[in-house]
Design an enzyme around this catalytic site. Structure first.
Site, PDB file in Angstrom:
ATOM      1  CB  SER A  68     -70.929  17.877 -27.032  1.00 42.09           C
ATOM      2  OG  SER A  68     -71.760  19.914 -27.257  1.00 42.09           O
ATOM      3  NE  ARG A  82     -76.588   6.581 -28.932  1.00 38.59           N
ATOM      4  CZ  ARG A  82     -77.014   7.239 -29.916  1.00 38.59           C
ATOM      5  NH1 ARG A  82     -78.085   7.237 -29.212  1.00 38.59           N
ATOM      6  NH2 ARG A  82     -77.357   8.125 -30.954  1.00 38.59           N
ATOM      7  CG  ASP A 123     -70.293  19.709 -29.842  1.00 42.21           C
ATOM      8  OD1 ASP A 123     -71.819  19.253 -30.511  1.00 42.21           O
ATOM      9  OD2 ASP A 123     -69.710  19.759 -29.955  1.00 42.21           O
TER      10      ASP A 123
HETATM   11  C1  BGC Z   1     -72.285  12.901 -29.798  1.00 41.76           C
HETATM   12  C2  BGC Z   1     -72.795  15.202 -30.015  1.00 41.76           C
HETATM   13  C3  BGC Z   1     -71.770  16.036 -30.325  1.00 41.76           C
HETATM   14  C4  BGC Z   1     -70.684  15.082 -30.689  1.00 41.76           C
HETATM   15  C5  BGC Z   1     -69.457  16.086 -31.439  1.00 41.76           C
HETATM   16  C6  BGC Z   1     -71.452  13.059 -30.683  1.00 41.76           C
HETATM   17  O1  BGC Z   1     -70.573  11.765 -29.027  1.00 41.76           O
HETATM   18  O2  BGC Z   1     -73.056  12.717 -29.281  1.00 41.76           O
HETATM   19  O3  BGC Z   1     -74.392  15.101 -29.483  1.00 41.76           O
HETATM   20  O4  BGC Z   1     -72.207  16.731 -30.556  1.00 41.76           O
HETATM   21  O5  BGC Z   1     -70.247  14.017 -30.655  1.00 41.76           O
HETATM   22  O6  BGC Z   1     -69.412  16.584 -29.792  1.00 41.76           O
END
Ligand code: BGC
Length: 519
Positions: free
Chosen positions: A158, A173, A211
């Site tokens: 995620s 990133r 996620d």
């Molecule tokens: C990430 C996402 C993720 C979200 C929730 C963010 O910091 O960049 O990819 O879906 O957090 O977990």
């Protein structure tokens, strides 16, 4: 409350007002940035194509594995999809050692993850594991085992990843406190597969899953009624959303192979970085300070106003400002008129109030939920969590007002993102009475009192939605996106392999479960 405490609290609270006008400006800008992200790369809303081109309808079957890296814990699970909207899930969870979140090399983190997968297989699928080990000794295939006996694994990762296939994608990133520069730009599925292979595990990383995409899939698989889910959203440690977009609107080039027959693709918006340029987002001195002192200044600006990892810190900075205001007595005992313990308020030396990240966002939920006349629950928590001993009711009330204001602003900002996507999809206009379904997960939406109600209330004030539209938007909790959702995407991947829509040899499908097609 003394007058000055009341006045100062009001002054601080007012900075978190997010008016109906702000909401509407926010939605217009969100729509603009969404469309920009559909047209080109390297925009603030990344709009990442996920290669998932359909959502499930609950009839899918099979046994899959899923792992989840995205917050404080690493989860490994196996999921049996029963084909009747139900599933059985076995899982284990381990906290990710803090030093691995900022490790020097990717190998340290990914090696640890593979080790957890091995442990899980030994504990929960020993028969399968042993059988494969025996097979491996007797076969001549390159990996040492028969491909059809390999577990297909959905890897919920995620963080923002530029995908270039259903199981390929390079890290753009890190977010949420992770920082391993060595991983940036690398294919995270390949990194995990390498470590799995070193341990000779019968596991193929079949799908890369954000996620939010997992949440969208899980909600579609289990959601009541025939309404196809439009959005999967996370309001937890971080925040983000994925939604179903028409392929014709996706004008930037999408490399690799995918199934074009549905005419749709799930897009991972990465809305955490909406308006990094601060065209419309509010920016109080507390937001600015939080950002300046974070590991990634200027990045994830929306997330820093909405998600659990940051809200506690905003509250802390605002409360410290109140504490330091001249003429205001907060947590100092001087005007704490109703201390029932008849002692003055005292703040312990190690109190998190004066440490960056020292105030956990869960304390906001406690504060807002406490409706006892003397705020006794909150005062106890201030004592145990922040070492603020014997806080007065007035002080606790000031804390509660600030926590409420920060949480309410977060909910209204969340409405901006959801409304933007609902409007973009055109679903409210396509039919007169069908519901628009949203699956949501994460600690905020689950535990922060009335978070969903505050979103609904904001939706009513948004042009293009209004009171009638808001009635037709259903936000349901979708648990286990990273388990069942990831398994469903591993199933999509297996289906693609079967149809030959893959860059890899279409050698086999999982024996563990016959993939069915997604609708
Ligand atoms: C990430 C996402 C993720 C979200 C929730 C963010 O910091 O960049 O990819 O879906 O957090 O977990």
């Amino acid at each position: 409350m003394s007058n000055s405490l009341i006045q100062e609290t009001k002054r601080i609270v007012a900075q978190f007002d997010y008016t109906d006008d702000d909401l509407n400006k926010g939605v217009q800008e969100f729509l603009r940035q969404m469309n920009e992200g559909l047209q080109k790369d390297a925009t603030s809303l990344s709009q990442i194509p996920t290669y998932v081109t359909g959502v499930p309808n609950g009839t899918e079957k099979g046994l899959y594995m899923a792992v989840d890296l995205g917050g404080t814990n690493f989860r490994v699970c196996s999921v049996h999809l029963n084909g009747d909207t139900t599933f059985d899930l076995t899982y284990s969870k381990v906290a990710i050692p803090k030093e691995l979140m900022v490790a020097k090399t990717s190998k340290e983190l990914f090696g640890f993850l593979a080790k957890q997968i091995e442990l899980f297989l030994k504990t929960h699928h020993e028969d399968h594991f042993e059988a494969l080990v025996r097979r491996r000794k007797s076969t001549k295939t390159p990996h040492g085992y028969e491909d059809e006996n390999v577990f297909r694994l959905g890897f919920t990762f995620s963080f923002p990843v530029q995908q270039f296939g259903i199981n390929k994608g390079s890290l753009i990133r890190w977010t949420k406190g992770f920082d391993i520069p060595d991983t940036v730009g690398k294919d995270v599925c390949a990194l995990l597969q390498e470590e799995i292979d070193l341990l000779h595990l019968p596991v193929k990383v079949a799908a890369l899953v954000n996620d939010t995409v997992g949440t969208l899939m899980a909600r579609s698989y289990t959601s009541p009624g025939k309404t196809a889910t439009l959005i999967g959203a996370i309001f937890g440690t971080g925040t983000n959303g994925a939604y179903v977009e028409k392929i014709e609107n996706l004008q930037k080039s999408v490399g690799g192979q995918y199934d074009k027959s549905t005419g749709e693709m799930v897009i991972n918006t990465e809305w955490g970085s909406f308006d990094n340029q601060l065209n419309v987002l509010p920016n109080t001195p507390y937001d600015a300070k939080l950002d300046r002192e974070s590991v990634n200044p200027g990045i994830q600006i929306f997330e820093k106003r909405v998600s659990g990892m940051f809200l506690g810190e905003i509250v802390r900075l605002a409360v410290v400002d109140l504490y330091e205001s001249p003429n205001v007595s907060l947590f100092k005992g001087i005007s704490s008129s109703t201390n029932d313990q008849k002692t003055t308020t005292r703040i312990g030396d190690g109190s998190g109030l004066f440490k960056q990240w020292g105030l956990d966002s869960s304390l906001m939920s406690t504060a807002v939920a406490d409706s006892t006349p003397d705020l006794s629950t909150l005062r106890q928590e201030l004592d145990s969590h922040l070492q603020i001993h014997a806080a007065s009711v007035e002080d606790a009330q000031a804390f509660k007002d600030i926590a409420y204001a920060v949480g309410r602003r977060a909910a209204r900002l969340s409405a901006v993102a959801l409304a933007g996507i609902v409007i973009q999809s055109g679903r409210l206009k396509e039919t007169k009475d069908e519901l628009v379904d949203i699956g949501a997960d994460g600690s905020l939406v689950e535990h922060y009192p009335s978070f969903r109600d505050m979103i609904q209330e904001a939706l009513k004030s948004i042009e293009g939605i209004g009171a009638e539209g808001a009635e037709r938007i259903r936000i349901g909790i979708a648990r286990d996106g990273s388990g069942v959702g990831a398994a469903l995407i591993a199933l999509v991947a297996a289906g693609m392999e079967k149809k030959g829509i893959t860059d890899e040899p279409a050698d086999a499908i999982p024996s563990a479960g016959e993939p069915t097609t997604l609708t």
